[in-house]
Motif scaffolding. Structure first.
Motif, short mmCIF file in Angstrom:
data_model
loop_
_atom_site.label_atom_id
_atom_site.label_comp_id
_atom_site.label_asym_id
_atom_site.label_seq_id
_atom_site.Cartn_x
_atom_site.Cartn_y
_atom_site.Cartn_z
N THR A 151 0.81 -1.23 0.00
CA THR A 151 0.00 0.00 0.00
C THR A 151 0.85 1.28 0.00
O THR A 151 0.30 2.37 0.17
CB THR A 151 -0.94 0.02 1.21
OG1 THR A 151 -0.16 0.03 2.41
CG2 THR A 151 -1.90 -1.17 1.20
N ALA A 152 2.15 1.16 -0.20
CA ALA A 152 3.05 2.33 -0.09
C ALA A 152 2.61 3.47 -1.00
O ALA A 152 2.49 4.62 -0.55
CB ALA A 152 4.49 1.92 -0.42
N TYR A 153 2.37 3.19 -2.26
CA TYR A 153 2.01 4.25 -3.20
C TYR A 153 0.62 4.80 -2.93
O TYR A 153 0.41 6.01 -2.97
CB TYR A 153 2.13 3.75 -4.65
CG TYR A 153 3.51 3.19 -4.96
CD1 TYR A 153 4.66 3.95 -4.77
CD2 TYR A 153 3.65 1.89 -5.41
CE1 TYR A 153 5.91 3.43 -5.03
CE2 TYR A 153 4.91 1.36 -5.68
CZ TYR A 153 6.04 2.14 -5.49
OH TYR A 153 7.27 1.62 -5.75
N SER A 154 -0.32 3.94 -2.64
CA SER A 154 -1.68 4.42 -2.37
C SER A 154 -1.73 5.21 -1.06
O SER A 154 -2.47 6.19 -0.96
CB SER A 154 -2.69 3.28 -2.35
OG SER A 154 -2.40 2.34 -1.34
N ASP A 155 -0.93 4.81 -0.06
CA ASP A 155 -0.88 5.59 1.18
C ASP A 155 -0.35 6.99 0.92
O ASP A 155 -0.89 7.98 1.43
CB ASP A 155 0.00 4.88 2.22
CG ASP A 155 -0.64 3.63 2.79
OD1 ASP A 155 -1.89 3.53 2.74
OD2 ASP A 155 0.11 2.76 3.28
N PHE A 156 0.71 7.08 0.12
CA PHE A 156 1.25 8.41 -0.19
C PHE A 156 0.23 9.24 -0.96
O PHE A 156 0.04 10.42 -0.68
CB PHE A 156 2.56 8.34 -0.97
CG PHE A 156 3.08 9.72 -1.26
CD1 PHE A 156 3.78 10.42 -0.30
CD2 PHE A 156 2.82 10.33 -2.47
CE1 PHE A 156 4.21 11.72 -0.53
CE2 PHE A 156 3.26 11.62 -2.73
CZ PHE A 156 3.96 12.31 -1.76
#
Length: 122
Positions: free
Chosen positions: A58-63
């Motif tokens: 979820t790294a990109y969606s969290d950012f």
């Protein structure tokens, strides 16, 4: 420990660094063209900065969720599990992409609204 929150966003992992900075400005009144009279200090201004990483699936969606919040022009509640809640504007968000999969480093800055709902000058 509970998670850091801003509006409807909850950090999946708390930032690695969290800094609160307090400052004042001197307040002057112009007496004559060349003379200023010191009146005291402005209301305290508090800024909150921090940094960390989002990692995993979820790294990109969290950012991107954080990016969406930063683009909003209204204030919201910034809730720290130890230091409490402040009403603040989301002023800055930086992202650093490294050649690693599912990894986004970020830093942020919030500016607290004063008790009267204004931002302290400075």
């Amino acid at each position: 420990m509970d998670k850091l929150k801003f509006k409807n966003f909850v950090w999946p992992r708390n930032p690695e660094h969290y800094k609160v900075h307090y400052d004042h400005e001197l307040v002057y009144e112009e007496v004559t063209v060349d003379v200023l009279e010191l009146k005291g200090l402005s209301e305290v201004r508090r800024t909150v900065t921090g940094s960390g990483v989002f990692s995993g699936d979820t790294a990109y969606s969290d950012f991107k969720k954080l990016e969406t919040l930063c683009s909003q022009k209204d204030a919201g509640s910034l809730i720290h599990p130890v230091w409490g809640t402040i009403n603040a504007f989301f002023m800055e968000l930086d992202m650093t992409q490294e050649p690693r999969e599912n990894y986004v480093a970020y830093s942020f800055k919030f500016l607290e609204l004063t008790a009267s709902g204004a931002v302290a000058k400075g």
